[in-house]
Design an enzyme around this catalytic site. Structure first.
Site, PDB file in Angstrom:
ATOM      1  N   TYR A  93      14.075  -3.527  -4.277  1.00  0.00           N
ATOM      2  CA  TYR A  93      12.883  -3.048  -3.991  1.00  0.00           C
ATOM      3  C   TYR A  93      12.291  -4.606  -3.293  1.00  0.00           C
ATOM      4  O   TYR A  93      12.986  -5.501  -3.528  1.00  0.00           O
ATOM      5  CB  TYR A  93      11.857  -2.743  -5.069  1.00  0.00           C
ATOM      6  CG  TYR A  93      11.643  -3.884  -6.223  1.00  0.00           C
ATOM      7  CD1 TYR A  93      10.616  -4.836  -6.041  1.00  0.00           C
ATOM      8  CD2 TYR A  93      12.616  -4.115  -7.033  1.00  0.00           C
ATOM      9  CE1 TYR A  93      10.190  -5.732  -7.327  1.00  0.00           C
ATOM     10  CE2 TYR A  93      12.396  -4.975  -8.221  1.00  0.00           C
ATOM     11  CZ  TYR A  93      11.211  -6.013  -8.087  1.00  0.00           C
ATOM     12  OH  TYR A  93      11.337  -6.924  -9.011  1.00  0.00           O
ATOM     13  N   CYS A  94      11.551  -4.376  -2.580  1.00  0.00           N
ATOM     14  CA  CYS A  94      10.721  -5.519  -2.022  1.00  0.00           C
ATOM     15  C   CYS A  94       9.319  -5.282  -2.009  1.00  0.00           C
ATOM     16  O   CYS A  94       8.758  -4.783  -3.334  1.00  0.00           O
ATOM     17  CB  CYS A  94      10.928  -5.661  -0.465  1.00  0.00           C
ATOM     18  SG  CYS A  94      10.611  -4.469   0.579  1.00  0.00           S
ATOM     19  N   TRP A  95       8.464  -5.971  -1.250  1.00  0.00           N
ATOM     20  CA  TRP A  95       6.842  -5.938  -1.640  1.00  0.00           C
ATOM     21  C   TRP A  95       6.318  -4.539  -1.317  1.00  0.00           C
ATOM     22  O   TRP A  95       5.595  -4.064  -2.367  1.00  0.00           O
ATOM     23  CB  TRP A  95       6.223  -6.981  -0.736  1.00  0.00           C
ATOM     24  CG  TRP A  95       4.433  -6.651  -0.503  1.00  0.00           C
ATOM     25  CD1 TRP A  95       3.893  -6.437   0.655  1.00  0.00           C
ATOM     26  CD2 TRP A  95       3.778  -6.648  -1.577  1.00  0.00           C
ATOM     27  NE1 TRP A  95       2.695  -6.296   0.304  1.00  0.00           N
ATOM     28  CE2 TRP A  95       2.538  -6.619  -0.991  1.00  0.00           C
ATOM     29  CE3 TRP A  95       3.948  -6.789  -2.983  1.00  0.00           C
ATOM     30  CZ2 TRP A  95       1.335  -6.503  -1.578  1.00  0.00           C
ATOM     31  CZ3 TRP A  95       2.640  -6.786  -3.650  1.00  0.00           C
ATOM     32  CH2 TRP A  95       1.379  -6.907  -3.144  1.00  0.00           C
TER      33      TRP A  95
END
Length: 348
Positions: A93-95
């Site tokens: 995951y990222c932002w």
């Protein structure tokens, strides 16, 4: 139907390894519990790409960003993931679940790993935490430990936990003792987002069929805010009052704040925050005690002039159960005395 490899926050428990590809600063502020940080852009690189995006063009920013991301993913493959088996099944995951996590997912899937990506990224997880904190605290029955400053409430709470009681230790989560002298030497408080995650984790681990022991708090601990639903539930709950003698409280505080003599300038700075409440004359008296290392006299005067009056006003105003609390008297706040108090509280 969701695209292949895209999962929701509700499925987090299905993964033994979760990879946070955001920058180290983003990760330090808060992250999904158990996630490891493998940034595809460093803090400085993210600033560089963002500046290019705004000042030059999105196209130029994407070229530079893609090159940096490829380099960093290659490094992670060599240093962190080279020994993962073919059946490895990580979540990335990222932002917002966009290009940073998408780039790593594509490369991992090309290798042959069944890498999935979190839909909505950290932003979706954060939204779930905040939504849960609006309702989850109301599921529990609380026993609120009350008592003026120096009653060893936090230590009694921890002793209750050691003896098998179910506790919510908010001050430990907040890395703060909950007063103007509450900051811990050499230990910063977590970010608000990180504190929210710690409370979310702690609340989820509780059993609604058993009472939860918690220390009375204001709406903030240091600079951190408690969830409104938790504060409201605590303030409507039954209270257990620790009535410790003044001598026992002074002795306890001298042990609990044994680091005062090591940094008198820090102590002066913290006490200066109370000048508008107590006046310059009282503040000068306290500074005189510090000058002469009269720690017992300082603690007694702090209790008499500031902490005890403030406690009485605050508890009467905020905690419904404080009107008819269950009270336990003691003149012993030694380690053994604290254990006895915890046992008496658990015995009901």
């Amino acid at each position: 139907m969701k695209p292949s490899g895209l999962v929701t926050v509700a499925q987090l428990a299905d993964y033994q390894e979760i990879i946070d590809v955001r920058t180290p600063a983003e990760y330090a502020e808060d992250h999904i519990p158990g996630a490891i940080n493998c940034p595809v852009l460093s803090d400085e690189e993210r600033v560089r790409v963002g500046t290019l995006y705004k000042q030059v063009s999105p196209f130029e920013a994407k070229k530079v960003g893609a090159a940096l991301i490829a380099i960093n993913i290659a490094r992670h493959l060599q240093e962190r993931f080279h020994d993962r088996p073919k059946e490895w099944h990580p979540l990335i995951y990222c932002w917002r679940g966009g290009q940073r996590s998408g780039a790593m997912q594509i490369i991992f899937r090309q290798i042959g790993w069944r890498a999935d990506k979190l839909e909505g990224g950290y932003k979706a997880y954060r939204g779930q935490v905040l939504e849960t904190l609006e309702t989850l605290p109301q599921r529990y029955t609380y026993q609120v430990l009350c008592g003026p400053t120096g009653s060893a409430k936090t230590r009694v709470l921890q002793a209750i936990g050691r003896q098998g009681g179910q506790i919510l230790d908010l001050e430990t989560l907040a890395a703060h003792k909950g007063s103007v002298l509450g900051p811990l030497p050499g230990e910063a408080q977590p970010a608000q987002k990180g504190f929210d995650t710690l409370m979310w984790q702690s609340l989820q681990a509780l059993d609604p069929s058993r009472p939860v022991y918690v220390e009375a708090e204001s709406r903030t601990i240091g600079r951190l805010r408690l969830p409104a639903a938790l504060v409201d539930a605590m303030r409507a709950s039954a209270c257990v009052q620790i009535d410790a003698s003044l001598d026992a409280r002074v002795d306890y505080l001298l042990r609990d704040y044994a680091y005062f003599p090591a940094d008198p300038d820090w102590l002066r700075t913290r006490l200066a925050c109370l000048k508008d409440l107590v006046g310059g004359e009282t503040l000068a008296l306290w500074n005189g005690f510090i000058d002469h290392q009269a720690w017992t006299e300082l603690v007694r005067d702090l209790l008499a002039r500031h902490y005890d009056p403030h406690y009485q006003r605050s508890q009467n105003r905020n905690y419904a159960g404080f009107q008819q609390p269950r009270s336990l008297e003691t003149d012993d706040l030694s380690d053994a005395g604290i254990e006895r108090l915890a046992a008496a509280i658990l015995a009901g």
